[in-house]
Design an enzyme around this catalytic site. Sequence first.
Site, PDB file in Angstrom:
ATOM      1  N   HIS B 205       0.789  -1.235   0.000  1.00 35.68           N
ATOM      2  CA  HIS B 205       0.000   0.000   0.000  1.00 35.68           C
ATOM      3  C   HIS B 205       0.817   1.280   0.000  1.00 35.68           C
ATOM      4  CE1 HIS B 205       0.903  -0.145   4.285  1.00 35.68           C
ATOM      5  NE2 HIS B 205       0.437   1.080   4.413  1.00 35.68           N
TER       6      HIS B 205
HETATM    7  O1  LIG Z   1      -5.540  -6.627   6.193  1.00 38.83           O
HETATM    8  C1  LIG Z   1      -4.884  -6.180   7.134  1.00 38.83           C
HETATM    9  C2  LIG Z   1      -3.627  -5.561   6.958  1.00 38.83           C
HETATM   10  C3  LIG Z   1      -2.960  -5.060   8.068  1.00 38.83           C
HETATM   11  N1  LIG Z   1      -3.495  -5.185   9.317  1.00 38.83           N
HETATM   12  C4  LIG Z   1      -2.776  -4.677  10.477  1.00 38.83           C
HETATM   13  O2  LIG Z   1      -2.516  -3.306  10.291  1.00 38.83           O
HETATM   14  C5  LIG Z   1      -1.257  -2.964  10.820  1.00 38.83           C
HETATM   15  C6  LIG Z   1      -0.362  -2.415   9.738  1.00 38.83           C
HETATM   16  O3  LIG Z   1      -1.023  -1.388   9.090  1.00 38.83           O
HETATM   17  P1  LIG Z   1      -0.638  -0.915   7.622  1.00 38.83           P
HETATM   18  O4  LIG Z   1       0.111  -1.980   6.928  1.00 38.83           O
HETATM   19  O5  LIG Z   1      -1.904  -0.410   6.996  1.00 38.83           O
HETATM   20  O6  LIG Z   1       0.256   0.392   7.858  1.00 38.83           O
HETATM   21  P2  LIG Z   1       1.816   0.631   8.194  1.00 38.83           P
HETATM   22  O7  LIG Z   1       2.188  -0.277   9.316  1.00 38.83           O
HETATM   23  O8  LIG Z   1       2.577   0.366   6.945  1.00 38.83           O
HETATM   24  O9  LIG Z   1       1.865   2.054   8.612  1.00 38.83           O
HETATM   25  C7  LIG Z   1      -0.671  -4.207  11.398  1.00 38.83           C
HETATM   26  O10 LIG Z   1      -0.933  -4.249  12.766  1.00 38.83           O
HETATM   27  C8  LIG Z   1      -1.409  -5.294  10.655  1.00 38.83           C
HETATM   28  O11 LIG Z   1      -1.502  -6.486  11.390  1.00 38.83           O
HETATM   29  C9  LIG Z   1      -4.731  -5.796   9.497  1.00 38.83           C
HETATM   30  O12 LIG Z   1      -5.202  -5.897  10.628  1.00 38.83           O
HETATM   31  N2  LIG Z   1      -5.405  -6.276   8.402  1.00 38.83           N
END
Ligand SMILES: O=c1ccn([C@@H]2O[C@H](COP(=O)(O)OP(=O)(O)O)[C@@H](O)[C@H]2O)c(=O)[nH]1
Lengths: 359, 359
Positions: B205
């Site tokens: 993403h």
């Molecule tokens: O389908 C999904 C994808 C991610 N997550 C959770 O969302 C968090 C990560 O968020 P994301 O990847 O959107 O953002 P980033 O960490 O890159 O800021 C983690 O705790 C994942 O376990 C979730 O619950 N369902």
Amino acid sequence: MKIVTVLGARPQFIKACMLSRLLQDDDTINEIIVHTGQHYDKNMSDVFFTQLQLPAPDYNLGAGSGSHGKQTAAMMIHLEEVINTEKPDIVLVYGDTNSTLAGSLAAAKLHVPVAHVEAGLRSFNKRMPEEINRVVTDHLSSILFAPSQAAVDHLAREGIRDGVYQTGDIMYDAVLHYKEKAFHQSDIFERLQIEAKDYYLATVHRAENTDEPNRLQNILKAFQHLDKKVVFPLHPRTKRALEKGNEGTHSNILFIEPLNYLDMLVMESQAKMILTDSGGIQKEAYMLRTPCITLRKETEWEETVREKWNTLLDPADPAEWSKAVANIKVPSSYTPLFGDGNTAGQIYRIVNNLPFTTS
Amino acid sequence: MKIVTVLGARPQFIKACMLSRLLQDDDTINEIIVHTGQHYDKNMSDVFFTQLQLPAPDYNLGAGSGSHGKQTAAMMIHLEEVINTEKPDIVLVYGDTNSTLAGSLAAAKLHVPVAHVEAGLRSFNKRMPEEINRVVTDHLSSILFAPSQAAVDHLAREGIRDGVYQTGDIMYDAVLHYKEKAFHQSDIFERLQIEAKDYYLATVHRAENTDEPNRLQNILKAFQHLDKKVVFPLHPRTKRALEKGNEGTHSNILFIEPLNYLDMLVMESQAKMILTDSGGIQKEAYMLRTPCITLRKETEWEETVREKWNTLLDPADPAEWSKAVANIKVPSSYTPLFGDGNTAGQIYRIVNNLPFTTS
Ligand SMILES: O=c1ccn([C@@H]2O[C@H](COP(=O)(O)OP(=O)(O)O)[C@@H](O)[C@H]2O)c(=O)[nH]1
Ligand SMILES: O=c1ccn([C@@H]2O[C@H](COP(=O)(O)OP(=O)(O)O)[C@@H](O)[C@H]2O)c(=O)[nH]1
């Protein structure tokens, strides 16, 4: 090369004029000037465009009013549109106002390199909105023009070493360029019925001094008790604050409208002393060898204090004032601090040699 | 003490849940939760509030759409109003989204101390909007909760030493708290008709991967050629990008809706390997001892690469892929990197001992 220059406030018009001239004279450079509208009064904006021969803005965003959040937000929205339309190679920002912050945030998010003139200044007082604007802008910039060694050192201490150029202070260029002209053209002494060295020149507009009624009243009280008349051009913010409430006698204070730049240079250079909370005016006082009292607890221009041409005075403490003012001596030594007066030329050459496609 | 907590995006709901529980249980603390509306889809927002028992937001700003500039601007305007109304002692922000940036800018300009959870992370890639949000927020914060020594070091290198606390990683608390529960409650394997260790779990993403159609197509092409099925929960941004144009066969890819947190934990811990550009998922892969390939050129979580549980793979280069994936070995050693699982407790105690008036 295409440059979007973001201007909005009085000091930015003055900082921009010498560099914009060079950029506009170069056929290979297309400078688009955006006026955010932060300052919009005739005598805070138009007069500088005319007198300093700044080209009329290509965009007027009209985002001048509202709280810090609202103002910055409105500017960001419009600046993003301008940058998307113009697709510049760099966005050029000056100083430390909300226009600087909005310009650098909008550009950085769109992956357009930000060039910051007057980078690396620090008061280390995060309660100043300007300090927030500076710190954020420096961390978003890829090209940083630092006016002094101190500014370079501040940046280094924050891990910013790439793209930093020590170029001197661009306001010094303007002082040198306009000083003689000012003395020829200005009739400010006649208009105000004053004489050289027989007045103090005062300006006050920092939020910390205008937003606390007590402080502003203390400042006026102290001005009233000085041994010479105080000429006080009123910043719109200060005027508004005084309109809200303003007691006491002010027979020793000559309240006037903001001055144009040439009148201001004459007034600064001939004042017995300058009392100010302005960043630019502290520097100009030094450049023009007029002793200065800074109505704050700290300053971004420590060098001028070290050289004893500038003295910090906490406006919370008016009892100290007449004593302090009486004790100020004109220093006998003077060290050039702000470069060689060709800062604009240096910046122009650096910008011109950046590895961008000509568009 | 009154705290305004600014949340907006999926990872922030997960980061906030363990700390909010402690804050809400303390009668001397009044936590006001503001949802900026950055993520508003049911399965990107509501499901986390329910499953993680986050209290319903006191404010819903609905500022979820538009460009970076527009979104951040709308949030700033509303957050300024909330802060002016609530007059909190601190504003608590998490991570590195536009909500984090808007919260810290609005608060700093109103002189309200900002506390930043997950401070000091750096990718050193200013083209990432998240990097801009992080750097700006850290420089606006007075209380910085750094998850690791590396984060503390990054801050120190930028001159930020005061108010920095190394607390471990708050996402580790959530993993420990919810892991068992996840295995008891989740029926994701039945629903997807898959088996443990017999699939890759993928998420994509980051703007750098979704906004360049070529890169996204390369990623899908590589997924298609892997030796096991790729389960790919689609972030709304990625879904939109794929709807715009999407060629080729994807018979080896199981596109699904975003998962709730418990299903996600099960999927992460039982995957043969995780392929992701998510910050949080890189860490969770490590916490759950699942090897991870990060689909980027750099990462904020260098420690996981150093420990060989995480491998960087430039998605521009799909030819390298099947080889790389085939060559990944599950390391035999494991060093705890993210604290002791009581980060929320530590942050709670630090916040609780800040010298603020109780209101
Ligand atoms: O389908 C999904 C994808 C991610 N997550 C959770 O969302 C968090 C990560 O968020 P994301 O990847 O959107 O953002 P980033 O960490 O890159 O800021 C983690 O705790 C994942 O376990 C979730 O619950 N369902
Ligand atoms: O009535 C005035 C007051 C200031 N200035 C000029 O405006 C600049 C300083 O701007 P200001 O004090 O508004 O802002 P600061 O320097 O504090 O950012 C200096 O070049 C001054 O000479 C002016 O031309 N007329």
